[in-house]
Design a protein around this motif. Structure first.
Motif, short mmCIF file in Angstrom:
data_model
loop_
_atom_site.label_atom_id
_atom_site.label_comp_id
_atom_site.label_asym_id
_atom_site.label_seq_id
_atom_site.Cartn_x
_atom_site.Cartn_y
_atom_site.Cartn_z
N ASP A 140 0.86 -1.18 0.00
CA ASP A 140 0.00 0.00 0.00
C ASP A 140 0.90 1.23 0.00
O ASP A 140 1.35 1.68 1.05
CB ASP A 140 -0.90 -0.03 1.24
CG ASP A 140 -1.76 1.22 1.39
OD1 ASP A 140 -1.75 2.07 0.48
OD2 ASP A 140 -2.45 1.32 2.42
N THR A 141 1.16 1.78 -1.19
CA THR A 141 2.11 2.90 -1.30
C THR A 141 1.56 4.17 -0.67
O THR A 141 2.32 4.96 -0.10
CB THR A 141 2.44 3.17 -2.78
OG1 THR A 141 1.22 3.40 -3.50
CG2 THR A 141 3.15 1.98 -3.40
N ARG A 142 0.28 4.39 -0.77
CA ARG A 142 -0.34 5.62 -0.25
C ARG A 142 -0.20 5.74 1.26
O ARG A 142 0.09 6.80 1.81
CB ARG A 142 -1.80 5.66 -0.67
CG ARG A 142 -2.54 6.96 -0.32
CD ARG A 142 -4.01 6.82 -0.68
NE ARG A 142 -4.75 8.02 -0.38
CZ ARG A 142 -5.09 8.94 -1.27
NH1 ARG A 142 -4.73 8.79 -2.54
NH2 ARG A 142 -5.78 10.01 -0.92
N ALA A 168 -6.24 -6.84 -4.44
CA ALA A 168 -6.06 -5.84 -5.50
C ALA A 168 -6.29 -4.47 -4.89
O ALA A 168 -7.07 -4.33 -3.93
CB ALA A 168 -7.05 -6.08 -6.65
N ILE A 169 -5.58 -3.47 -5.41
CA ILE A 169 -5.75 -2.08 -4.97
C ILE A 169 -6.07 -1.24 -6.20
O ILE A 169 -5.47 -1.43 -7.26
CB ILE A 169 -4.48 -1.55 -4.27
CG1 ILE A 169 -4.29 -2.26 -2.92
CG2 ILE A 169 -4.55 -0.04 -4.07
CD1 ILE A 169 -3.03 -1.84 -2.17
N THR A 188 -6.83 4.04 -2.89
CA THR A 188 -7.77 4.33 -1.81
C THR A 188 -8.58 3.11 -1.37
O THR A 188 -9.15 3.12 -0.28
CB THR A 188 -8.77 5.42 -2.25
OG1 THR A 188 -9.46 4.97 -3.43
CG2 THR A 188 -8.04 6.72 -2.56
N THR A 189 -8.61 2.08 -2.21
CA THR A 189 -9.52 0.96 -1.96
C THR A 189 -8.80 -0.37 -2.13
O THR A 189 -8.08 -0.58 -3.10
CB THR A 189 -10.72 1.01 -2.92
OG1 THR A 189 -11.32 2.31 -2.88
CG2 THR A 189 -11.77 -0.02 -2.54
N TRP A 213 -12.59 -2.65 0.90
CA TRP A 213 -12.18 -1.94 2.12
C TRP A 213 -11.65 -0.55 1.79
O TRP A 213 -10.99 -0.36 0.77
CB TRP A 213 -11.07 -2.73 2.83
CG TRP A 213 -11.36 -4.17 3.03
CD1 TRP A 213 -11.17 -5.18 2.11
CD2 TRP A 213 -11.92 -4.79 4.18
NE1 TRP A 213 -11.56 -6.39 2.64
CE2 TRP A 213 -12.03 -6.19 3.90
CE3 TRP A 213 -12.34 -4.31 5.43
CZ2 TRP A 213 -12.54 -7.08 4.83
CZ3 TRP A 213 -12.84 -5.22 6.35
CH2 TRP A 213 -12.94 -6.59 6.05
N ASP A 214 -11.89 0.39 2.67
CA ASP A 214 -11.28 1.71 2.59
C ASP A 214 -9.87 1.62 3.18
O ASP A 214 -9.70 1.21 4.33
CB ASP A 214 -12.11 2.74 3.36
CG ASP A 214 -11.49 4.13 3.32
OD1 ASP A 214 -10.67 4.44 4.21
OD2 ASP A 214 -11.80 4.89 2.39
N LEU A 215 -8.86 1.99 2.39
CA LEU A 215 -7.48 1.78 2.84
C LEU A 215 -7.03 2.77 3.91
O LEU A 215 -6.19 2.43 4.75
CB LEU A 215 -6.53 1.85 1.64
CG LEU A 215 -6.28 0.52 0.93
CD1 LEU A 215 -5.44 0.73 -0.31
CD2 LEU A 215 -5.63 -0.49 1.86
N GLU A 216 -7.55 3.98 3.87
CA GLU A 216 -7.11 4.96 4.87
C GLU A 216 -7.64 4.62 6.26
O GLU A 216 -6.89 4.63 7.24
CB GLU A 216 -7.57 6.36 4.47
CG GLU A 216 -7.03 7.44 5.39
CD GLU A 216 -7.32 8.84 4.90
OE1 GLU A 216 -6.91 9.81 5.57
OE2 GLU A 216 -7.96 8.98 3.84
#
Length: 301
Positions: free
Chosen positions: A189-191, A229-230, A235-236, A249-252
């Motif tokens: 998850d780079t973000r 998968a992203i 964001t997801t 899922w919401d990644l934040e």
């Protein structure tokens, strides 16, 4: 525009056995393969597939390493290199005899495979020669991702092993899931600067990419997770599982958004083995029910 949910769009039927492998070809096409040994290419606007190859073993993974080269890993441990331009017979390379569970494209000129035997093998794409073969666990290897010149590899005993790419040596390892519950999938998850692991224990676990400290452990599925998968915006997160479901899922916030199951969305009747986002709107999933399903996002203002 606000994303509301993914809904069933269409089935792609043709495989005669469980489907284990899925790989994006473009924003409107993809490859699939599985127990019947057939590697097929599909376009989202056409229900008929093009057969790329017929292999003598079950295909567990696919990876398009470069524009012209597709690589398949099989139940026999054999690696098949397919030139998509020449359309010649697949080139078979046999080194390890255990299941090849995953393939990672390091660059267009090299790729890595991970095996049931606990071996990590690095291959030269052009020649098919082995650059490095090393045993990094006495348990099977399955999940794999990359960050800052390091490969993160999930083992069958619940560990994540970090391998440095210049010498292919282990530089760190840590427990990530319950002992005896393997790490089946990994994604970076780079973000949010995290490594995300999915395990046989049904959990999605989030790890700080620098310190490897646990950020959060989420009981996500009833059975083993098999793939992530992203989306392009980062964001997801999408996850799929042996429990026949896909979850979003919401990644934040790491919070749950949507569950896609047969009862509510014409979903899979058996294990969902792989997923892939083709573009902003379309998600592809494959499973033990021999189905390939395309899901499409609906948006509202």
């Amino acid at each position: 525009m606000k994303q509301t949910q993914f809904k069933f769009k269409t089935n792609f039927l043709g495989h005669t056995g469980s489907i284990y492998a899925l790989e994006q070809s473009s924003e409107s096409s993809f490859y699939s393969a599985g127990a019947d040994g057939i590697i097929a290419e599909w376009k989202t606007n056409n229900e008929n597939a093009t057969a790329i190859a017929k292999l003598p073993h079950k295909v567990f993974c696919l990876k398009q390493v470069s524009k012209d080269i597709l690589v398949a890993g099989t139940s026999s441990g054999g690696i098949y290199i397919i030139d998509l331009t020449l359309k010649s017979a697949p080139r078979n390379i046999q080194f390890d005899t255990s299941i090849c569970y995953n393939i990672y494209a390091i660059s267009p000129i090299s790729f890595a495979t991970v095996h049931e035997s606990g071996k990590l093998i690095i291959w030269d794409t052009a020649s098919g020669a082995i650059i490095k073969a090393t045993t990094i666990s006495d348990q099977k290897l399955r999940g794999i991702c990359e960050l800052d010149n390091h490969l993160f590899i999930g083992t069958g005993n619940g560990e994540i092993v970090v391998v440095e790419r210049t010498n292919w040596k282990i530089v760190h390892q840590f427990d990530s899931h319950k002992v005896g519950f393997g790490v089946n999938c990994l994604i970076h998850d780079t973000r949010n600067k995290a490594i995300i692991s999915g395990g046989k224990d049904g959990h999605i676990n989030y790890w700080n990419q620098d310190t490897f400290d646990c950020i959060e452990k989420v009981p996500a599925h009833n059975y083993a997770l098999y793939d992530f998968a992203i989306n392009q915006q980062g964001t997801t997160l999408f996850s799929c599982s042996r429990d026949k479901s896909i979850k979003i899922w919401d990644l934040e916030s790491r919070s749950f958004i949507q569950k896609i199951v047969r009862e509510k969305a014409d979903g899979h009747t058996h294990s969902v083995n792989r997923i892939a986002l083709l573009n902003q709107r379309q998600l592809i999933s494959v499973g033990d029910d021999k189905k390939i399903i395309c899901w499409e996002a609906e948006y509202s203002a």
